[in-house]
Scaffold this motif. Structure first.
Motif, PDB file in Angstrom:
ATOM      1  N   GLY A 295       0.828  -1.199   0.000  1.00  0.00           N
ATOM      2  CA  GLY A 295       0.000   0.000   0.000  1.00  0.00           C
ATOM      3  C   GLY A 295       0.863   1.249   0.000  1.00  0.00           C
ATOM      4  N   PHE A 296       1.977   1.178   0.704  1.00  0.00           N
ATOM      5  CA  PHE A 296       2.948   2.277   0.714  1.00  0.00           C
ATOM      6  C   PHE A 296       4.360   1.707   0.650  1.00  0.00           C
ATOM      7  CE2 PHE A 296       5.800   5.350   2.676  1.00  0.00           C
ATOM      8  CZ  PHE A 296       5.437   6.527   2.041  1.00  0.00           C
ATOM      9  N   GLY A 297       4.763   0.979   1.693  1.00  0.00           N
ATOM     10  CA  GLY A 297       6.114   0.434   1.753  1.00  0.00           C
ATOM     11  C   GLY A 297       7.022   1.337   2.552  1.00  0.00           C
ATOM     12  N   ILE A 298       6.887   1.300   3.885  1.00  0.00           N
ATOM     13  CA  ILE A 298       7.630   2.264   4.704  1.00  0.00           C
ATOM     14  C   ILE A 298       9.113   1.927   4.868  1.00  0.00           C
ATOM     15  CG2 ILE A 298       7.117   1.253   6.980  1.00  0.00           C
ATOM     16  CD1 ILE A 298       6.621   4.224   7.903  1.00  0.00           C
ATOM     17  N   PRO A 299       9.563   0.666   4.817  1.00  0.00           N
ATOM     18  CA  PRO A 299      11.013   0.436   4.967  1.00  0.00           C
ATOM     19  C   PRO A 299      11.893   1.193   3.976  1.00  0.00           C
ATOM     20  CG  PRO A 299       9.837  -1.599   5.356  1.00  0.00           C
ATOM     21  CD  PRO A 299       8.823  -0.620   4.843  1.00  0.00           C
TER      22      PRO A 299
ATOM     23  N   GLU B  93       6.360   5.274  -6.381  1.00  0.00           N
ATOM     24  CA  GLU B  93       5.845   6.533  -5.819  1.00  0.00           C
ATOM     25  C   GLU B  93       6.697   6.975  -4.646  1.00  0.00           C
ATOM     26  OE1 GLU B  93       1.597   7.131  -4.971  1.00  0.00           O
ATOM     27  OE2 GLU B  93       1.259   5.176  -5.894  1.00  0.00           O
ATOM     28  N   VAL B  94       7.123   6.020  -3.828  1.00  0.00           N
ATOM     29  CA  VAL B  94       7.902   6.336  -2.634  1.00  0.00           C
ATOM     30  C   VAL B  94       9.347   6.668  -3.001  1.00  0.00           C
ATOM     31  CG1 VAL B  94       8.751   5.456  -0.420  1.00  0.00           C
ATOM     32  CG2 VAL B  94       6.428   4.886  -1.189  1.00  0.00           C
ATOM     33  N   GLY B  95       9.945   5.843  -3.831  1.00  0.00           N
ATOM     34  CA  GLY B  95      11.377   5.983  -4.099  1.00  0.00           C
ATOM     35  C   GLY B  95      11.739   7.022  -5.131  1.00  0.00           C
ATOM     36  N   GLY B  96      10.846   7.298  -6.086  1.00  0.00           N
ATOM     37  CA  GLY B  96      11.168   8.254  -7.122  1.00  0.00           C
ATOM     38  C   GLY B  96      12.472   7.917  -7.828  1.00  0.00           C
ATOM     39  N   ASP B  97      13.318   8.923  -8.039  1.00  0.00           N
ATOM     40  CA  ASP B  97      14.602   8.730  -8.717  1.00  0.00           C
ATOM     41  C   ASP B  97      15.740   8.417  -7.753  1.00  0.00           C
ATOM     42  OD1 ASP B  97      13.417   9.290 -11.172  1.00  0.00           O
ATOM     43  OD2 ASP B  97      13.817  11.450 -11.014  1.00  0.00           O
TER      44      ASP B  97
END
Length: 374
Positions: free
Chosen positions: A279-283, A304-308
């Motif tokens: 759903g997100f991936g907080i680690p 979405e979380v990690g981008g570039d």
């Protein structure tokens, strides 16, 4: 901008059952949002809403609050507490941050973190999966507003009929909790015993965490002089089918405390996160905040979380994972670049900004006319 008044005329009751549950990603989210709300309220003496946090009697995690009243109930637990005890403390609006709340309440916000029990049903025990697939659509239909943590998660909630798109707003996880962690307080003998670089693998036995794809690269990584540290516990909500074989360079740590996790992030060659859906991936966000390079799956919400600031590999591409890890081990400039980019990327995700979103949504809901939730 927060509405102001001489005296709060409306009340919001926050579902505090998360404080009676083991601290996983969902409970971390609820804890940090409530703490950030309390901090915002402490700077707004004339807030238009008065808040209370209603908790079950078996609450296990302490939380320090200045402006939010803590209300400890005397009976009930689990979903029964949600449906029988919590409604006795109903206010003008309700806030539920851990997927569930009173099913019949309408003037409430519920955060549904993901649709994973629909997306990957085989990852969960039959009982848990059936309960979630039954109850989440009821919550999504009855609640006035539905929060979630990523655009991917919002898309999945709509795709599987959990709620309507026009009800959803996105309030992502934040990174600030990591800044409170102190690796100097950690006691992890394995870090003194290792003589080679290591990659950190976090996850449970859930099939969608996909940890096997990394374990299967153990021999090749051993030949390249790299160890694998596996941290995280197995939970009964997941179907049990975890990694079977272990290798001499694979070290299972089990559950680790926050300060220990900080030390693991700070010392790692990288975090590897091969999950097939999140759903997100907080680690990965935590790792970036700690300056730990990340190699992540390119599935679900993770881009979405990690981008570039992250290296990506397809979840099932074993050779791709092996090559990316070995490449990173041989490229100190790349590690430094990913570390710097990751720290910068992590700052885009803030508990305070997400708490502000909740506060504004709650104020609008408290002052609006009731509307049908179906």
């Amino acid at each position: 901008m927060m509405l102001r008044t001489d005296k709060p005329s409306r009340r919001c009751a926050i579902n505090g059952r998360f404080l009676a549950q083991p601290m996983t990603g969902v409970q971390r989210y609820a804890y940090e949002i409530v703490s950030a709300l309390d901090a915002i309220l402490s700077t707004e003496p004339d807030a238009a809403l008065a808040f209370s946090l209603v908790v079950p009697p078996q609450t296990r995690h302490p939380i320090d609050l200045q402006r939010i009243e803590l209300v400890r109930t005397t009976f009930g637990s689990g979903h029964v507490w949600d449906q029988i005890t919590l409604p006795r403390h109903a206010a003008d609006v309700g806030l539920n941050l851990a997927n569930f709340g009173p099913l019949l309440a309408r003037r409430q916000i519920v955060c549904i973190h993901d649709a994973n029990t629909f997306v990957v049903p085989d990852s969960y025990s039959r009982k848990f999966g059936l309960a979630y697939r039954t109850l989440l659509p009821i919550m999504g239909r009855m609640a006035a507003r539905v929060a979630t943590v990523s655009q991917f998660s919002a898309d999945m909630l709509v795709k599987f009929g959990v709620t309507r798109r026009d009800k959803i707003f996105i309030a992502p996880n934040g990174h600030e909790h990591v800044l409170r962690w102190d690796s100097a307080r950690a006691r992890l003998p394995i870090l003194q015993q290792l003589t080679r670089p290591y990659v950190l693998l976090l996850g449970s036995t859930a099939k969608h965490k996909n940890v096997d794809v990394i374990i299967r690269q153990a021999d090749a990584l051993d030949a390249a002089g790299i160890d694998i540290l596996v941290a995280g516990g197995a939970f009964s909500i997941f179907a049990s089918d975890g990694p079977a074989a272990t290798r001499r360079n694979v070290h299972h740590l089990g559950f680790v405390e926050d300060d220990q996790l900080a030390a693991l992030y700070e010392g790692a060659l990288c975090l590897v996160f091969p999950s097939k859906t999140e759903g997100f991936g907080i680690p990965p966000l935590e790792a970036m905040a700690k300056g730990c390079p990340v190699i992540s799956s390119n599935a679900a919400s993770l881009t979405e979380v990690g981008g570039d600031a992250v290296l990506y590999v397809a979840p099932d591409d074993g050779q791709g994972w092996r090559d990316a890890i070995i490449r990173l081990s041989q490229a100190p400039d790349l590690r430094r670049s990913l570390s710097a980019q990751g720290r910068k990327r992590a700052e885009l995700f803030s508990w305070k900004r997400s708490a502000d979103l909740y506060l504004n949504e709650l104020l609008r809901l408290a002052t609006s006319r009731p509307t049908p939730s179906v």
